[in-house]
Structure formats: C-alpha cells, structure tokens
Design an enzyme around this catalytic site. Structure first.
Site, PDB file in Angstrom:
ATOM      1  N   ASN A  23      29.765 -26.869 -18.582  1.00 54.72           N
ATOM      2  CA  ASN A  23      29.597 -25.701 -17.721  1.00 54.72           C
ATOM      3  C   ASN A  23      30.535 -25.846 -16.529  1.00 54.72           C
ATOM      4  OD1 ASN A  23      28.042 -27.071 -15.426  1.00 54.72           O
ATOM      5  ND2 ASN A  23      26.729 -27.563 -17.182  1.00 54.72           N
TER       6      ASN A  23
ATOM      7  N   ASP B 225      21.513 -27.520 -21.768  1.00 63.55           N
ATOM      8  CA  ASP B 225      20.274 -27.192 -22.489  1.00 63.55           C
ATOM      9  C   ASP B 225      20.298 -27.698 -23.924  1.00 63.55           C
ATOM     10  OD1 ASP B 225      18.977 -25.621 -20.385  1.00 63.55           O
ATOM     11  OD2 ASP B 225      20.622 -24.221 -20.709  1.00 63.55           O
TER      12      ASP B 225
ATOM     13  N   LYS C 275      38.243 -38.685 -32.552  1.00 63.10           N
ATOM     14  CA  LYS C 275      38.606 -37.275 -32.464  1.00 63.10           C
ATOM     15  C   LYS C 275      38.700 -36.648 -33.850  1.00 63.10           C
ATOM     16  CE  LYS C 275      42.154 -34.069 -30.857  1.00 63.10           C
ATOM     17  NZ  LYS C 275      43.496 -33.909 -30.258  1.00 63.10           N
TER      18      LYS C 275
ATOM     19  N   PRO D  49      16.715 -33.407 -23.526  1.00 64.35           N
ATOM     20  CA  PRO D  49      15.483 -33.543 -22.741  1.00 64.35           C
ATOM     21  C   PRO D  49      15.546 -32.706 -21.457  1.00 64.35           C
ATOM     22  CG  PRO D  49      16.291 -35.686 -23.458  1.00 64.35           C
ATOM     23  CD  PRO D  49      17.358 -34.709 -23.781  1.00 64.35           C
ATOM     24  N   ASP D  50      14.411 -32.091 -21.090  1.00 62.86           N
ATOM     25  CA  ASP D  50      14.315 -31.304 -19.867  1.00 62.86           C
ATOM     26  C   ASP D  50      13.955 -32.257 -18.727  1.00 62.86           C
ATOM     27  OD1 ASP D  50      13.561 -29.634 -17.743  1.00 62.86           O
ATOM     28  OD2 ASP D  50      12.946 -28.035 -19.108  1.00 62.86           O
ATOM     29  N   ILE D  51      14.973 -32.702 -17.992  1.00 64.19           N
ATOM     30  CA  ILE D  51      14.775 -33.717 -16.953  1.00 64.19           C
ATOM     31  C   ILE D  51      13.843 -33.211 -15.868  1.00 64.19           C
ATOM     32  CG2 ILE D  51      15.912 -35.196 -15.256  1.00 64.19           C
ATOM     33  CD1 ILE D  51      18.492 -34.889 -16.899  1.00 64.19           C
ATOM     34  N   LEU D  52      14.058 -31.994 -15.408  1.00 62.47           N
ATOM     35  CA  LEU D  52      13.269 -31.460 -14.304  1.00 62.47           C
ATOM     36  C   LEU D  52      11.800 -31.340 -14.687  1.00 62.47           C
ATOM     37  CD1 LEU D  52      13.415 -30.419 -11.423  1.00 62.47           C
ATOM     38  CD2 LEU D  52      13.917 -28.140 -12.323  1.00 62.47           C
TER      39      LEU D  52
ATOM     40  N   LYS E 150      10.335 -20.799 -13.439  1.00 63.59           N
ATOM     41  CA  LYS E 150      10.772 -22.189 -13.491  1.00 63.59           C
ATOM     42  C   LYS E 150       9.987 -23.031 -12.491  1.00 63.59           C
ATOM     43  CE  LYS E 150      15.103 -24.861 -13.398  1.00 63.59           C
ATOM     44  NZ  LYS E 150      16.579 -24.747 -13.263  1.00 63.59           N
TER      45      LYS E 150
ATOM     46  N   LYS F  31       7.528 -25.907 -14.290  1.00 66.34           N
ATOM     47  CA  LYS F  31       8.013 -27.279 -14.157  1.00 66.34           C
ATOM     48  C   LYS F  31       7.371 -28.029 -12.988  1.00 66.34           C
ATOM     49  CE  LYS F  31      12.211 -26.177 -16.629  1.00 66.34           C
ATOM     50  NZ  LYS F  31      13.656 -26.396 -16.821  1.00 66.34           N
TER      51      LYS F  31
END
Length: 399
Positions: free
Chosen positions: A213, A282, A292, A308-311, A341, A345
């Site tokens: 991103n 995500d 490569k 994994p959703d760290i937050l 959110k 969370k």
C-alpha cells in the site's frame, strides 16, 4: 500553531552554528517571530548580518547589552517576550554556566530573566561531551523541568572524531521546537511506555513482487516524535519507511504483517499506550517462493489468504491500565466504519482519516482526522502538519 508564536534563539560558538541558519529561515517562513542572540564566540562562525537577514530583525550581541528595548533592559525585554528559548549549539562553556546559574553575557542573562521553556541542542567534540564534568552539568540541568533537549546526535564531527556530539539536524530541532510550542513544555507522558506501529507492510509473492500500500510511515514517525517530546519512552515498530527515524527513538524494522504481529505482541505487555498507525495488509499471497518467478510463470489468478488482525488481537489482550488507539484510513463516510472498527476491536479511541481529500493521508506532509473515543466523544481536526495532528491525538486521548 505558528501564528504569533515567539521563539528566541541563542547561538553559541561552534562550527555547527551554520546549521541554525536553516532553523531560523524555516521558522520565519512558517510565520514564527524569531529573535536571535549571538555570543561573542558565535560571531567567529556566523555574522550578525546573516542572522538579521534570515530573521528579518536585528541580531542581539553583547555589544547591544546596554541598549534598551522600549526603555527596558535588553535581557529583560527578550526574556519576557519569548514563548520558547532555543540554545543551539549549546557549548560546554554555556552548559556549565547554565548549570551553575551564572550570567556573564547577554545569552545567559536572558535565560535567568525568562520563565519560558528552554530547548537545548548541545554540540561539541565527543571527548568534551563525555567528560564527567560536562555530563554532571548536563544531568544537573536536566533535573530542572524547564529544560528540554534535542540531540546530540552521533556521527563524524568537524574534527573528524566519530561519536556523540553532533548538533541535531535542523529538521530534528524544528520538530522539537514545534512540539514544545504546541504543548507549552508539558511532559504528560513522562515515565510512560508508548508502543507505536507505522508504515505499510508488504506481503511477498516472491523476492521482488508483493502486495502493499502507499503508506510512507510519516504519521507514525510524527506520533513517535510527539510522544518522545512529551517525555515518553517510545518503541517504534515500522514497516519499510521513506523518511529517516529520529535518533532518540528505539526502532524495530519489520516487513510483513506476521513480523509486525510478533514484535507488537512481544512489547505489548510493557506498554501503557499503544497506537497502531501502520497500514497493515489484509491479505497475502497463499503461495510464496524464495526465488524470483519468471514472467511466464506468474499466476494469472492470485490465490489469497487473510493475515492475522494485529489490532483485534491486541484489543483482546488489552489490560485495564492500557490504552489502545487505532487508525482508519477511509474514503467517503469516514465516521461509520471507524465507529465499527472502534467497537469490534475493543479500542479506546480511533483516528479516522479521509484519504480521498487533497494533501491528506498517504505520503503527504499534512493530515486531518476525526477522533472518536469509546465514550462516543468526537473531535474534528482540520488539515495541519502530521506532528500537530499527533499532538492533537495525544491531547484527545489524555483528556
């Protein structure tokens, strides 16, 4: 933040004095009123004419000590005028005088005649800096809450010695100036452990291709600086960055979401405040190769799997004494998804960023947000520097 701010700069005698010219020029261009005192030794390195040209105001020297301003002594008038007194470079000689309350020139007299915060930026030869007498003076001065510091940095000095003693870079000095101006010198995070994540994680398909991103990590770096300037001990966990990390920040480099999760969890229990400013992926490629892939072997459809959703995991582990803050980069309606959110969370607060607005969000030097806490209170912050937004967020969660 800069409107009508008044910064008094005292320049000591040292080769690093030339760096202060950039600080003066930048402050003036930002709308800050600047006045400058040059010691006799400083004039061996830069001239009063240079300073008066950059600050658009006469430079003050010992020769002007007895020429009153508005029929008042110069040191009294300047001391009462300033919102912040910056001394850069701070020499061993001036440090010793300040530590013992001595005043034998315009600069040191003005320090004693003022009550504003003082920001010290030391610069000297490494062997001088490491002398027990100098360190004793330094620690004695820092016991006074009026004094704030930036630097010294380590590196190659003008004398070719390599070690501590370099004047902090102008960007570091400016960030510290803006922080102290914003907070008025308060250290509300003194003794606190602050854990911050920043940057955009990368999920590799092979060594050269990844899902990522546009995050540059600037917001998290600003948060780390703001927390450090307010007295916190900061640990910064960062994905690849485009900006340098301030030297006084403990920084841990990661690449993927899995690596960030491991480091965040290892430091989480010791933290009083955790701010997840990182743009964490995500999903990741279901398959990864260590070599490569030839172009002809690239998959036409990329199989993905969640990371994994760290937050969310931190929210589940959070203890009653800890505060957990998230960020939500959104387009369109930014409040509704941020609220969801926040609740799902188990966050204490969240900063919602409208990344579809000009000069806001990823890679920009400015940002804006709506802060929301778990009690439902909201605060809107209009476009400003990321350092100012960082301070506004710390004020919001601390109120």
């Amino acid at each position: 933040m800069n409107e009508s701010r008044r910064v008094l700069i005292g320049i000591g005698g040292g080769i690093a004095a030339y760096k202060v010219c950039q600080v003066i020029s930048t402050l003036f261009q930002a709308g800050v009123q600047v006045r400058v005192i040059l010691t006799q030794a400083a004039q061996e390195f830069i001239t009063p004419l240079t300073i008066s040209t950059l600050s658009r105001h006469q430079a003050y020297t010992d020769r002007l000590f007895w020429q009153p301003i508005h029929n008042r002594p110069v040191h009294i008038e300047l001391g009462e005028w300033a919102d912040l007194f910056v001394i850069a470079p701070l020499t061993a000689n001036t440090l010793g005088k300040l530590a013992h309350g001595l005043a034998d020139n315009l600069l040191t007299n003005t320090v004693l005649a003022s009550h504003c915060p003082v920001l010290l930026a030391p610069a000297m030869n490494t062997d001088m800096w490491e002398q027990q007498a100098v360190q004793r003076n330094w620690q004695h001065l820092l016991s006074d809450s009026r004094y704030h510091t930036v630097g010294p940095d380590a590196g190659r000095l003008a004398c070719d010695r390599v070690g501590a003693g370099r004047l902090a870079e102008p960007s570091e000095i400016l960030a510290a100036i803006y922080s102290v101006l914003y907070t008025g010198g308060k250290r509300d995070l003194l003794g606190k452990q602050v854990l911050i994540s920043t940057g955009g994680t990368r999920e590799h398909l092979d060594p050269v291709r990844f899902i990522g991103n546009p995050s540059t990590g600037k917001m998290g770096l600003a948060l780390a600086q703001a927390a450090k300037h307010r007295g916190a001990k900061v640990v910064l966990v960062h994905a690849p960055l485009t900006e340098p990390i301030p030297p006084d920040i403990q920084a841990i480099s990661v690449v993927s979401a899995a690596e960030m999760r491991q480091v965040m969890l290892s430091y989480f229990s010791a933290a009083d405040l955790v701010i997840m400013a990182a743009a964490v992926a995500d999903v990741k490629p279901a398959d990864h190769t260590s070599e490569k892939l030839p172009k002809a072997q690239l998959p036409t459809a990329l199989a993905l799997e969640p990371v994994p959703d760290i937050l969310a995991e931190l929210g589940q582990r959070k203890q009653s004494h800890q505060q957990l803050i998230g960020f939500a980069a959104q387009t369109g309606d930014i409040v509704k998804p941020a609220l969801e959110k926040l609740n799902v969370k188990n966050l204490d607060a969240i900063a919602a960023n409208p990344i579809d607005q000009p000069n806001v969000g990823f890679a920009s030097d400015t940002n804006q947000a709506i802060f929301i806490n778990k009690q439902g209170r909201q605060e809107s912050v209009q476009p400003c520097s990321k350092l100012e937004l960082a301070h506004a967020l710390l004020n919001f969660i601390g109120s």
